[in-house]
Write a protein that holds these residues in place. Structure first.
Motif, PDB file in Angstrom:
ATOM      1  N   GLY A   1     -11.565  32.416 -19.596  1.00 28.69           N
ATOM      2  CA  GLY A   1     -11.230  32.069 -20.610  1.00 28.69           C
ATOM      3  C   GLY A   1     -10.867  31.020 -21.464  1.00 28.69           C
ATOM      4  O   GLY A   1     -10.660  30.740 -22.592  1.00 28.69           O
ATOM      5  N   GLN A   2     -10.702  30.064 -20.209  1.00 30.66           N
ATOM      6  CA  GLN A   2      -9.178  28.662 -20.479  1.00 30.66           C
ATOM      7  C   GLN A   2     -10.499  27.716 -21.501  1.00 30.66           C
ATOM      8  O   GLN A   2     -10.212  27.460 -22.484  1.00 30.66           O
ATOM      9  N   HIS A   3     -11.624  28.158 -20.754  1.00 33.04           N
ATOM     10  CA  HIS A   3     -12.246  26.936 -21.062  1.00 33.04           C
ATOM     11  C   HIS A   3     -13.102  27.237 -21.930  1.00 33.04           C
ATOM     12  O   HIS A   3     -13.490  26.552 -22.828  1.00 33.04           O
ATOM     13  N   ALA A   4     -13.380  28.777 -22.704  1.00 32.61           N
ATOM     14  CA  ALA A   4     -13.766  28.718 -23.673  1.00 32.61           C
ATOM     15  C   ALA A   4     -13.105  28.658 -24.692  1.00 32.61           C
ATOM     16  O   ALA A   4     -13.944  28.321 -25.865  1.00 32.61           O
ATOM     17  N   LEU A   5     -11.999  28.832 -24.526  1.00 32.67           N
ATOM     18  CA  LEU A   5     -11.065  28.587 -25.702  1.00 32.67           C
ATOM     19  C   LEU A   5     -10.986  27.057 -26.366  1.00 32.67           C
ATOM     20  O   LEU A   5     -10.944  26.485 -27.031  1.00 32.67           O
ATOM     21  N   ASP A   6     -10.929  26.153 -24.944  1.00 31.76           N
ATOM     22  CA  ASP A   6     -11.647  24.546 -24.456  1.00 31.76           C
ATOM     23  C   ASP A   6     -12.833  24.414 -25.693  1.00 31.76           C
ATOM     24  O   ASP A   6     -12.679  23.081 -26.667  1.00 31.76           O
ATOM     25  N   ILE A   7     -14.096  24.890 -25.430  1.00 34.53           N
ATOM     26  CA  ILE A   7     -14.940  25.214 -25.984  1.00 34.53           C
ATOM     27  C   ILE A   7     -14.542  25.129 -27.503  1.00 34.53           C
ATOM     28  O   ILE A   7     -15.350  23.984 -28.518  1.00 34.53           O
ATOM     29  N   ILE A   8     -13.835  26.201 -28.155  1.00 38.32           N
ATOM     30  CA  ILE A   8     -13.833  26.616 -29.393  1.00 38.32           C
ATOM     31  C   ILE A   8     -12.620  25.654 -30.493  1.00 38.32           C
ATOM     32  O   ILE A   8     -12.266  25.126 -30.961  1.00 38.32           O
ATOM     33  N   THR A   9     -11.744  24.748 -29.430  1.00 37.61           N
ATOM     34  CA  THR A   9     -10.749  23.664 -29.727  1.00 37.61           C
ATOM     35  C   THR A   9     -11.594  22.817 -30.177  1.00 37.61           C
ATOM     36  O   THR A   9     -11.469  22.295 -31.878  1.00 37.61           O
ATOM     37  N   THR A  10     -12.431  22.322 -29.192  1.00 37.69           N
ATOM     38  CA  THR A  10     -13.193  20.539 -30.025  1.00 37.69           C
ATOM     39  C   THR A  10     -13.971  21.032 -30.469  1.00 37.69           C
ATOM     40  O   THR A  10     -14.103  20.399 -31.170  1.00 37.69           O
ATOM     41  N   GLY A  11     -14.136  22.272 -30.890  1.00 36.77           N
ATOM     42  CA  GLY A  11     -15.530  22.819 -31.348  1.00 36.77           C
ATOM     43  C   GLY A  11     -14.932  22.818 -33.174  1.00 36.77           C
ATOM     44  O   GLY A  11     -15.994  22.005 -34.012  1.00 36.77           O
ATOM     45  N   TYR A  12     -13.450  22.872 -33.256  1.00 37.17           N
ATOM     46  CA  TYR A  12     -12.634  23.169 -34.592  1.00 37.17           C
ATOM     47  C   TYR A  12     -12.197  21.545 -34.653  1.00 37.17           C
ATOM     48  O   TYR A  12     -12.911  20.691 -35.983  1.00 37.17           O
ATOM     49  N   GLN A  13     -12.063  20.773 -33.448  1.00 42.04           N
ATOM     50  CA  GLN A  13     -11.337  19.144 -34.029  1.00 42.04           C
ATOM     51  C   GLN A  13     -12.543  17.938 -34.073  1.00 42.04           C
ATOM     52  O   GLN A  13     -12.468  17.543 -35.008  1.00 42.04           O
ATOM     53  N   GLN A  14     -13.736  18.282 -34.212  1.00 44.25           N
ATOM     54  CA  GLN A  14     -15.120  17.472 -34.181  1.00 44.25           C
ATOM     55  C   GLN A  14     -15.954  17.862 -35.655  1.00 44.25           C
ATOM     56  O   GLN A  14     -16.228  17.637 -35.659  1.00 44.25           O
TER      57      GLN A  14
ATOM     58  N   LEU B   1     -24.555  21.701 -31.074  1.00 39.33           N
ATOM     59  CA  LEU B   1     -24.567  21.996 -32.572  1.00 39.33           C
ATOM     60  C   LEU B   1     -23.621  21.235 -33.299  1.00 39.33           C
ATOM     61  O   LEU B   1     -24.367  20.605 -34.467  1.00 39.33           O
ATOM     62  N   ILE B   2     -22.685  20.370 -32.523  1.00 40.90           N
ATOM     63  CA  ILE B   2     -22.192  18.791 -33.427  1.00 40.90           C
ATOM     64  C   ILE B   2     -22.724  18.016 -33.351  1.00 40.90           C
ATOM     65  O   ILE B   2     -22.488  17.463 -34.497  1.00 40.90           O
ATOM     66  N   SER B   3     -24.062  17.993 -32.796  1.00 41.90           N
ATOM     67  CA  SER B   3     -24.927  16.938 -33.285  1.00 41.90           C
ATOM     68  C   SER B   3     -25.804  17.100 -34.466  1.00 41.90           C
ATOM     69  O   SER B   3     -26.133  16.471 -35.756  1.00 41.90           O
ATOM     70  N   GLY B   4     -25.616  18.249 -34.092  1.00 40.41           N
ATOM     71  CA  GLY B   4     -26.712  18.316 -35.387  1.00 40.41           C
ATOM     72  C   GLY B   4     -26.136  18.543 -37.205  1.00 40.41           C
ATOM     73  O   GLY B   4     -26.500  18.633 -37.845  1.00 40.41           O
ATOM     74  N   ALA B   5     -24.516  18.696 -36.612  1.00 39.11           N
ATOM     75  CA  ALA B   5     -24.013  19.272 -38.123  1.00 39.11           C
ATOM     76  C   ALA B   5     -24.091  17.705 -38.500  1.00 39.11           C
ATOM     77  O   ALA B   5     -23.885  17.192 -39.534  1.00 39.11           O
ATOM     78  N   GLU B   6     -23.722  16.679 -37.519  1.00 38.71           N
ATOM     79  CA  GLU B   6     -23.480  15.300 -37.588  1.00 38.71           C
ATOM     80  C   GLU B   6     -24.478  14.599 -38.509  1.00 38.71           C
ATOM     81  O   GLU B   6     -24.667  13.105 -39.299  1.00 38.71           O
ATOM     82  N   ALA B   7     -25.933  14.887 -38.201  1.00 41.72           N
ATOM     83  CA  ALA B   7     -27.079  14.361 -38.498  1.00 41.72           C
ATOM     84  C   ALA B   7     -27.239  14.448 -39.989  1.00 41.72           C
ATOM     85  O   ALA B   7     -28.119  14.481 -40.309  1.00 41.72           O
ATOM     86  N   GLY B   8     -26.340  15.862 -40.567  1.00 46.09           N
ATOM     87  CA  GLY B   8     -26.393  16.101 -41.869  1.00 46.09           C
ATOM     88  C   GLY B   8     -27.077  17.699 -42.322  1.00 46.09           C
ATOM     89  O   GLY B   8     -27.424  18.222 -43.208  1.00 46.09           O
ATOM     90  N   ALA B   9     -27.081  18.733 -41.720  1.00 42.39           N
ATOM     91  CA  ALA B   9     -27.242  20.245 -41.216  1.00 42.39           C
ATOM     92  C   ALA B   9     -26.236  20.700 -42.839  1.00 42.39           C
ATOM     93  O   ALA B   9     -25.395  20.316 -42.337  1.00 42.39           O
ATOM     94  N   TRP B  10     -26.895  21.296 -42.798  1.00 41.82           N
ATOM     95  CA  TRP B  10     -26.281  22.064 -44.468  1.00 41.82           C
ATOM     96  C   TRP B  10     -25.066  22.734 -43.821  1.00 41.82           C
ATOM     97  O   TRP B  10     -23.875  23.538 -44.611  1.00 41.82           O
ATOM     98  N   ASN B  11     -25.083  23.338 -42.941  1.00 38.94           N
ATOM     99  CA  ASN B  11     -24.551  24.584 -42.217  1.00 38.94           C
ATOM    100  C   ASN B  11     -24.424  24.611 -40.726  1.00 38.94           C
ATOM    101  O   ASN B  11     -25.684  24.337 -40.277  1.00 38.94           O
ATOM    102  N   LEU B  12     -24.302  25.116 -40.421  1.00 39.72           N
ATOM    103  CA  LEU B  12     -23.710  25.148 -38.908  1.00 39.72           C
ATOM    104  C   LEU B  12     -25.169  26.387 -38.492  1.00 39.72           C
ATOM    105  O   LEU B  12     -25.748  25.831 -36.925  1.00 39.72           O
ATOM    106  N   ASP B  13     -24.971  27.372 -38.779  1.00 38.76           N
ATOM    107  CA  ASP B  13     -26.208  28.574 -38.411  1.00 38.76           C
ATOM    108  C   ASP B  13     -27.588  28.041 -39.099  1.00 38.76           C
ATOM    109  O   ASP B  13     -28.499  28.378 -37.171  1.00 38.76           O
ATOM    110  N   LYS B  14     -27.714  27.022 -39.581  1.00 39.85           N
ATOM    111  CA  LYS B  14     -28.998  26.520 -39.020  1.00 39.85           C
ATOM    112  C   LYS B  14     -29.406  25.446 -38.034  1.00 39.85           C
ATOM    113  O   LYS B  14     -30.798  25.865 -37.775  1.00 39.85           O
ATOM    114  N   VAL B  15     -28.673  24.580 -37.808  1.00 40.43           N
ATOM    115  CA  VAL B  15     -28.847  23.895 -36.371  1.00 40.43           C
ATOM    116  C   VAL B  15     -28.576  25.209 -35.121  1.00 40.43           C
ATOM    117  O   VAL B  15     -30.378  24.490 -34.468  1.00 40.43           O
ATOM    118  N   ALA B  16     -28.136  25.797 -34.993  1.00 40.20           N
ATOM    119  CA  ALA B  16     -28.343  27.010 -34.053  1.00 40.20           C
ATOM    120  C   ALA B  16     -29.390  27.753 -34.612  1.00 40.20           C
ATOM    121  O   ALA B  16     -30.286  28.292 -32.820  1.00 40.20           O
TER     122      ALA B  16
END
Length: 503
Positions: A169-182, A215-230
């Motif tokens: 559970g802690q690892h899962a929350l850390d992924i979510i936190t990092t996702g928000y932060q980035q 997901l983060i790399s695709g978003a940084e490259a200019g995807a117009w939303n995160l869902d499209k990357v995934a």
């Protein structure tokens, strides 16, 4: 007596008069000071009593009532935890103990809110317990409060990550936190994307950390939303294994075998990741943009056109540049705590409340419900209903039957008693005003100064009177009633009033 002698005599008399007047001034000034001091004392007596006695008593009583209500709410919340999860009393107590520890550490607005988080964690993230449960609940609250998403959505996304990638559970929350932060929530769908596409990425052999990196790399490259990357990666995973002519032509265009790539992707793990990276590298190597676009659509479907080549290229790069996310949530919570100087005070106050809880629940509430409440319902209320109210009713009827002079006398007496407090304030103001006036006379030395001081004193006195119209009216009512009573034979009325009092 000659004219000269007369003038000398008059001058002597005026000197004596001046001396006497100066002495009178001095004495009046002394008396004025005494009156002024006395008036201030009378005026402040009521305020002092209210501040020194009434306010503390009310504060203590109010605090006690709040603590009892809080303890009652804690009990209800514990019952809700038990009912929501279908637990035994012993299991529910363990969870509520964990909630209490989380709350004491400054997390959550109330113990009830923390209990709801505990329920959410157990429903979405599994049968966590003890320190792990407390840590995960604290982390979920931190993410919810810091990034503004509902805590139930946070635990639901974390639960999906846990089940698909085999992480805690802690690892899962850390992924979510990092996702928000980035910046992963730039299109306000980070949690939804993690929940929806976790099974697809896991099937490709991608780890949870790699999933986030893509997901983060695709978003940084200019995807117009995160869902499209995934969705682009998901589409490739499906097409690479479908064996269709279009897929075969797409792999052939970049010099790869469709059968071989399909087997690698189906095998998952590192093999699937290598196939994905090789496919993207082959597409990026095609110099002709038209041919690259044809091959890209064949392998990624319309998502290739939606997210463009640079985003697909970025996802392949992201999978190879995964950062360590461990401890991200705890660090975020610490950063918040370090910037909140009142947190220590909150924790201390909550510790005290938690220490008082067993006393309130075990002694005070039973005292109220088992001892005081039976007295109230069994004795006091019946007394009010059966004795007090009939007596009041009989008194009202008896009062209505009294002669009018007696009624007026009783009303006037009541008004006088009610007005005693304001009357004392009025007396204090009057005495203060007299003192001010006398002091001015005694120390003025000049008639104009005395008149000016007197004017100020009278003005203050009249201002006081204007704010005390009701007490003055009560006094007038007393005087009028007494005059009326005297006119209607006081002795006879006194006898009747005594008879009423005795009754």
């Amino acid at each position: 007596m000659s004219a000269g002698e007369l003038v000398v005599s008059i001058i002597g008399d005026m000197k004596e008069l001046s001396r006497v007047f100066s002495q009178v001034q001095t004495e009046v000034g002394k008396v004025g000071k005494q009156f002024e001091t006395m008036g201030k004392s009378l005026s402040s007596a009521g305020t002092s009593m209210a501040a020194g006695i009434t306010v503390p008593i009310l504060a203590i009583a109010g605090t006690g009532a709040l603590l009892v209500n809080w303890a009652n709410d804690v009990g209800k919340s514990q019952g809700q935890v038990k009912a929501s999860l279908g637990l035994t009393a012993e299991e529910a107590n363990k969870l509520t103990d964990a909630a209490m520890n989380v709350w004491k550490n400054g997390f959550g607005d109330s113990i009830d809110a923390v209990n709801q988080v505990i329920v959410s964690v157990r429903q979405n993230m599994g049968d966590l317990a003890g320190q792990e449960l407390e840590s995960v609940a604290s982390g979920a609250i931190t993410i919810s409060e810091l990034f503004g998403d509902d805590v139930n959505e946070v635990t639901a996304a974390a639960g999906v990550l846990m089940r698909n990638f085999g992480i805690d559970g802690q690892h899962a929350l850390d992924i979510i936190t990092t996702g928000y932060q980035q910046g992963g929530d730039f299109s306000k769908e980070l949690l939804d994307t993690l929940r929806e596409y976790a099974p697809q990425f896991q099937a490709m052999g991608v780890s949870a950390d790699e999933f986030l990196a893509i997901l983060i790399s695709g978003a940084e490259a200019g995807a117009w939303n995160l869902d499209k990357v995934a969705d682009a990666v998901k589409e490739f995973n499906i097409r690479a294994q479908d064996g269709s002519d279009l897929t075969i032509s797409g792999f052939a265009a970049i010099g790869l075998s469709a059968d071989e790539m399909s087997q690698k992707i189906a095998a998952g793990g590192d093999s699937a990741k290598e196939a994905f990276i090789a496919t993207v590298a082959g597409l990026m190597a095609i110099e002709d943009p038209v041919k690259r676009n044809i091959a890209g659509v064949a392998l990624f479907g319309t998502q290739w056109e939606d997210v463009k080549a640079q985003v697909i290229d970025a996802t392949a790069s992201g999978i190879q540049n995964v950062q360590d996310v461990a401890g991200a949530t705890d660090k975020a919570a610490k950063d918040v705590a370090d910037s909140n100087p009142m947190l220590a005070l909150t924790e201390a106050a909550r510790d005290l409340q938690a220490d008082l809880l067993p006393i309130i629940q075990g002694q005070i509430i039973p005292l109220i419900t088992q001892d005081l409440l039976p007295i109230l319902t069994g004795t006091l209320i019946p007394f009010i209903e059966n004795v007090a109210l009939p007596a009041i009713s009989a008194f009202v009827e008896g009062f209505a039957a009294l002669p009018e002079p007696v009624q007026l006398g009783a009303i006037a007496f009541t008004a006088f008693i009610t007005a005693l407090g304001p009357i004392l304030m009025l007396v204090g103001a009057v005495v203060s005003s007299i003192g001010t006036l006398a002091t001015a006379v005694g120390t003025g030395g000049v008639l104009a100064t005395a008149f000016a001081s007197a004017k100020l004193a009278i003005t203050g006195f009249l201002t006081t009177l204007s704010g005390l119209a009701l007490p003055i009216a009560a006094i007038i009512a007393v005087v009028a009633a007494l005059a009326l009573a005297w006119k209607n034979n006081w002795g006879d009325i006194q006898g009747k009033a005594k008879a009423v009092w005795d009754w």
